[in-house]
Enzyme design. Structure first.
Site, short mmCIF file in Angstrom:
data_model
loop_
_atom_site.label_atom_id
_atom_site.label_comp_id
_atom_site.label_asym_id
_atom_site.label_seq_id
_atom_site.Cartn_x
_atom_site.Cartn_y
_atom_site.Cartn_z
N GLY A 61 -41.71 70.30 -6.12
CA GLY A 61 -42.01 70.11 -7.92
C GLY A 61 -40.85 71.68 -8.75
O GLY A 61 -39.38 71.74 -7.71
N GLU A 62 -41.01 72.20 -9.59
CA GLU A 62 -40.74 73.41 -10.07
C GLU A 62 -41.50 74.47 -10.13
O GLU A 62 -42.66 74.43 -11.52
CB GLU A 62 -39.82 73.28 -11.32
CG GLU A 62 -39.51 73.89 -12.40
CD GLU A 62 -38.19 75.10 -10.60
OE1 GLU A 62 -37.51 74.61 -10.38
OE2 GLU A 62 -38.51 76.30 -10.35
N CYS A 93 -43.51 72.52 -0.58
CA CYS A 93 -42.19 73.38 -1.66
C CYS A 93 -42.36 73.94 -2.54
O CYS A 93 -43.12 75.44 -2.35
CB CYS A 93 -41.73 72.33 -1.73
SG CYS A 93 -39.76 72.78 -1.68
N ARG A 122 -38.16 82.08 -3.33
CA ARG A 122 -37.47 80.81 -3.72
C ARG A 122 -36.24 80.41 -3.67
O ARG A 122 -35.20 81.44 -3.40
CB ARG A 122 -37.05 80.87 -5.52
CG ARG A 122 -39.17 80.45 -5.32
CD ARG A 122 -39.61 80.77 -7.41
NE ARG A 122 -38.65 80.06 -8.20
CZ ARG A 122 -37.96 79.62 -9.12
NH1 ARG A 122 -37.77 80.98 -9.80
NH2 ARG A 122 -36.89 78.31 -9.60
N ILE A 151 -35.41 70.36 -0.30
CA ILE A 151 -34.46 70.02 -1.86
C ILE A 151 -34.86 71.22 -2.17
O ILE A 151 -36.27 71.62 -2.90
CB ILE A 151 -35.56 68.67 -2.51
CG1 ILE A 151 -35.97 67.44 -1.64
CG2 ILE A 151 -34.97 68.43 -3.73
CD1 ILE A 151 -36.69 66.37 -2.12
N ARG A 152 -34.25 71.73 -2.78
CA ARG A 152 -33.94 73.31 -3.25
C ARG A 152 -35.19 74.19 -2.64
O ARG A 152 -36.13 75.00 -3.18
CB ARG A 152 -33.73 73.04 -4.90
CG ARG A 152 -32.43 72.91 -5.43
CD ARG A 152 -33.06 73.02 -6.82
NE ARG A 152 -33.76 72.43 -7.57
CZ ARG A 152 -34.79 72.66 -7.97
NH1 ARG A 152 -34.27 74.36 -8.36
NH2 ARG A 152 -35.34 71.74 -8.95
N HIS A 188 -40.89 68.52 2.82
CA HIS A 188 -41.73 67.75 1.73
C HIS A 188 -41.98 66.59 2.43
O HIS A 188 -41.51 65.27 3.03
CB HIS A 188 -40.74 67.09 0.69
CG HIS A 188 -40.34 67.78 -0.55
ND1 HIS A 188 -41.47 68.03 -2.18
CD2 HIS A 188 -39.47 68.73 -1.07
CE1 HIS A 188 -40.68 68.58 -1.98
NE2 HIS A 188 -39.45 69.31 -1.90
N GLU A 190 -44.14 63.54 2.36
CA GLU A 190 -44.65 63.20 1.49
C GLU A 190 -43.72 62.15 1.48
O GLU A 190 -44.12 61.29 0.97
CB GLU A 190 -45.51 63.21 -0.02
CG GLU A 190 -44.71 64.10 -0.78
CD GLU A 190 -44.00 65.42 -0.43
OE1 GLU A 190 -44.00 66.71 0.67
OE2 GLU A 190 -43.51 66.10 -1.59
N1 GLN Z 1 -37.12 74.98 -6.45
C1 GLN Z 1 -38.04 74.83 -6.58
C2 GLN Z 1 -38.71 75.85 -7.04
O1 GLN Z 1 -38.77 76.75 -7.21
C3 GLN Z 1 -38.53 74.38 -5.57
C4 GLN Z 1 -38.23 73.00 -5.24
C5 GLN Z 1 -38.80 71.62 -5.20
O2 GLN Z 1 -40.31 71.63 -4.36
N2 GLN Z 1 -38.67 70.96 -4.33
O3 GLN Z 1 -40.47 75.83 -7.17
#
Ligand code: GLN
Length: 214
Positions: A61-62, A93, A122, A151-152, A188, A190
């Site tokens: 997530g973030e 992540c 990050r 994903i990022r 990920h 999942e």
């Molecule tokens: N860039 C996100 C963060 O810093 C992590 C991205 C993700 O969980 N897919 O939390």
């Protein structure tokens, strides 16, 4: 393709009771995989939701949002205490960022739960290459490579002496790591249909539950 080792799923026995931190991010996908593997899943939003769980997944997530919400909802401190007491945790992540001891490229005031003896950066793959997929060798999970979706994602910039790398990109950058009951991946599992990381995590939960009973 779903890869699964049924020897890890005790036939007939109720699965362990595991939490998924459900403040933000892709917690539903983790809950689905864990239920498929026979676990009883508790969505964790408040401190009292931690009562009676034997392990927890912190989703992607973030991390900046998850950090703020976990503190605002009073779940960060009790979770930290449980991590320190040895509760198994799997962070993917943003979840890996949450359980890392040291963070790079954070936003001002960002905090972490810590526990895993690693330095994590990050958004390590930059803006041009924010999402990609690749096959990874993960010897701890067998010969078949893991198809990993980034994903990022963060990267494990250095692995402390208490932690062990589980997988690296072709350029050597570490993207999966473990330390006792803690497990973290930059990617990920999942969402990719390969449940071996979740099984590996549930193996840690079961081992700890058994150890607690004996
Ligand atoms: N860039 C996100 C963060 O810093 C992590 C991205 C993700 O969980 N897919 O939390």
């Amino acid at each position: 393709m779903t890869l699964r080792d049924d020897s890890l799923a005790a036939p007939g026995a109720p699965g362990p009771r595991v939490g998924v931190l459900a403040l933000q991010g892709d917690f539903r996908e983790h809950a689905r995989v864990l239920r498929e593997l026979g676990a009883e899943v508790v969505l964790v939003r408040r401190a009292e939701d931690l009562d009676g769980i034997e392990g927890i997944v912190i989703p992607g997530g973030e991390s900046t949002v998850m950090d703020k919400l976990s503190r605002a909802f009073g779940v960060a401190e009790p979770l930290k205490q449980r991590i320190a007491a040895g509760m198994p945790v799997y962070g993917t992540c943003a979840g890996l960022i949450m359980i890392a001891d040291t963070l790079l490229d954070t936003i001002e005031g960002q905090q972490n739960l810590g526990g895993l003896d690693v330095v994590v950066r990050r958004n390590a793959f930059g803006s041009q290459n924010q999402s990609f997929e690749t096959d990874l060798q993960v010897p701890a999970l067998g010969d078949q490579p893991v198809h990993a979706v980034f994903i990022r994602g963060p990267v494990v910039e250095s692995v402390g002496e208490n932690a062990t790398p589980l997988a690296s990109l072709a350029d050597g950058r570490v993207v999966a790591v473990e330390q006792g009951n803690l497990l973290g991946t930059s990617f990920h599992p999942e969402i990719q249909g390969d449940v071996r990381f979740h099984e590996y995590f549930l193996g840690k939960v079961r081992a700890r539950v058994v150890a607690a009973v004996e």
